[in-house]
Design an enzyme around this catalytic site. Sequence first.
Site, mmCIF file in Angstrom:
data_model
loop_
_atom_site.group_PDB
_atom_site.id
_atom_site.type_symbol
_atom_site.label_atom_id
_atom_site.label_comp_id
_atom_site.label_asym_id
_atom_site.label_seq_id
_atom_site.Cartn_x
_atom_site.Cartn_y
_atom_site.Cartn_z
ATOM 1 N N SER A 18 -6.775 49.264 -14.095
ATOM 2 C CA SER A 18 -7.251 48.100 -13.355
ATOM 3 C C SER A 18 -6.087 47.336 -12.722
ATOM 4 C CB SER A 18 -8.103 47.217 -14.270
ATOM 5 O OG SER A 18 -8.784 46.229 -13.531
ATOM 6 N N LYS A 22 -10.935 55.737 -18.693
ATOM 7 C CA LYS A 22 -12.191 55.132 -19.127
ATOM 8 C C LYS A 22 -13.345 56.116 -18.957
ATOM 9 C CE LYS A 22 -14.041 51.869 -16.547
ATOM 10 N NZ LYS A 22 -14.332 50.569 -15.893
ATOM 11 N N ASP A 41 -8.257 44.425 -6.823
ATOM 12 C CA ASP A 41 -7.223 45.002 -7.672
ATOM 13 C C ASP A 41 -7.166 46.510 -7.457
ATOM 14 O OD1 ASP A 41 -9.668 45.485 -8.853
ATOM 15 O OD2 ASP A 41 -8.934 45.256 -10.899
ATOM 16 N N ASP A 78 -8.291 49.223 -8.866
ATOM 17 C CA ASP A 78 -9.496 50.065 -8.868
ATOM 18 C C ASP A 78 -10.683 49.361 -8.235
ATOM 19 O OD1 ASP A 78 -9.758 48.272 -11.069
ATOM 20 O OD2 ASP A 78 -11.235 49.593 -12.000
ATOM 21 N N ARG A 97 -12.374 44.107 -9.310
ATOM 22 C CA ARG A 97 -12.237 42.653 -9.292
ATOM 23 C C ARG A 97 -12.108 42.151 -7.860
ATOM 24 N NH1 ARG A 97 -8.980 40.366 -14.465
ATOM 25 N NH2 ARG A 97 -9.542 41.978 -15.971
ATOM 26 N N GLU A 130 -15.754 35.647 -16.038
ATOM 27 C CA GLU A 130 -14.810 34.654 -15.536
ATOM 28 C C GLU A 130 -13.525 35.280 -14.997
ATOM 29 O OE1 GLU A 130 -11.798 34.304 -17.416
ATOM 30 O OE2 GLU A 130 -12.584 35.891 -18.706
#
Length: 539
Positions: free
Chosen positions: A146, A156, A298, A300, A303, A386
């Site tokens: 990430s 992952k 970001d 990958d 975000r 968040e």
Amino acid sequence: MSTRAGTPAQPSDLIDVHELVDAYYQRTPDMSDPAQRVVFGTSGHRGSSLDGAFTETHIAAITQAIVEYRAEQGVTGPLFVGADTHGLSAPAQTTALGVLEANGVHAIADEYDDYVPTPSLSRAIIRYNTDHPGAPQADGIVITPSHNPPRDGGFKYNPPHGGPADSDATGWIANRANQIIEGGNREVRFSEPSGVDSYDFRGAYVDDLKNVLDMDAIASSGLKLGADPLGGASVGYWALIAERYGLDLEVVNPAVDPTWSFMTLDWDEKIRMDPSSPSAMASVVARAGDYAILTGNDADADRHGIVTPDGGLMNPNHYLAVAIQYLYSHRPGWRPDAAIGKTLVSSSMIDRVAASLGRRLWEVPVGFKWFVPGLVDGSVGFGGEESAGASFLTLDGTAWTTDKDGILLALLAAEIRAVTGKSPSELYRELTEQFGDPAYARVDAAAGPEQKARLGKLSGDDITATELAGDPITAKLSHAPGNGAAIGGVKVTSEHAWFAARPSGTENVYKIYAESFRGPEHLAAVQAEAKRIVDAALA
């Protein structure tokens, strides 16, 4: 905050990519060191080859464990594999594909040898399983740490629902992988990958965007848009989105460099591709006035960072509240009882927005995996964290992705601006006029391993305090109210404020999240009292 935060990276800040890759192939993990064992956090196994924590040995063993796990679960369909732009991602993908082929798994990689964002892979799994009812189900592997620094690698597993694997799955995979490594990887089957099938991740994802966003509204608005991939996997996606939908969209920086030499340093002088960090996004924010909406992703692309000319880089909590307010007012195809999903450390502004919409709030522990069941069956329309990660349903109320989608949330900001005529920053100011203006922050407090272990098992009953910064405590939670799952810490609330404390998974600290609707001074009092309350419970 370092004095160098937000300044351009210097040559001394950059990794040696050759050294990093050499260590991946040459270093053998020391299994007596806990830091070199396979450990799956909320987003897979992460580490650096330079520390002996992310090597060919690890990836071969983890992939072999995934092969065994999916077989045990009866998952026999294709396995989609994608990787981001980190220096360790390509070597790890080669290793994984070799293990998959040797085990007879039908692996599918990108048709154009392109980088694959996490949401694109999640979408591919969902589309395949939707389009092939009754057939063996597909799953996937995402190779990414990430937003982590360039020296790190990540790995992952996403099962057939398309989202992050739950702790039962990751625990099984990690334990089995460690067994395999301790046995010298003799149980690993490996052959040089040669017969891997391909899939156009980028084309399929971009074509599908019209089913989740009002792309016509964005195009007809004529808004000048900017997108900075921050050197990540979304770099090729933004150009195709602009072309396919006729958008006035500029890819601000199309460079890909595994050292990320073009980044500005994060708060701690590390290169970190975090689109929610003002320091990491400093060079992007400097161009805020050039675009109606400017966004960042970001490595990958799970975000998002939203930059507006009138507000600069938005706080992720602020944008989530605006996104929720907009979506639940502009998505008639969603179920009328579709809940609003939030993690328990996200802003209470979301609670107030949910109440005003007459929608049920579904509050869960930290980790996007908790939103997966609701997104799959449509009972949750939006799930957000968040830390600037979120996803939501398609226009007809079906699942889009069950992993975070930073591209989606970036384009939503453009839709909001096109449809309402107001920037997300303007809309957030309107929310504060209606509900109050909360102050929110996260700080770290020192804690040893034993203290962290105790904090992770604390019960609300262990909190003896009755007041929080002058207000009566209304709840002491150790389990999330939305699904009853353990928080792995505690959350304490009052009428005007709250705090949550959770142990860090990587450092000898615990994290204190806090918010107050009475302003920054009251927030500081809440933070100080939170530390006293938690320290007393741990004593």
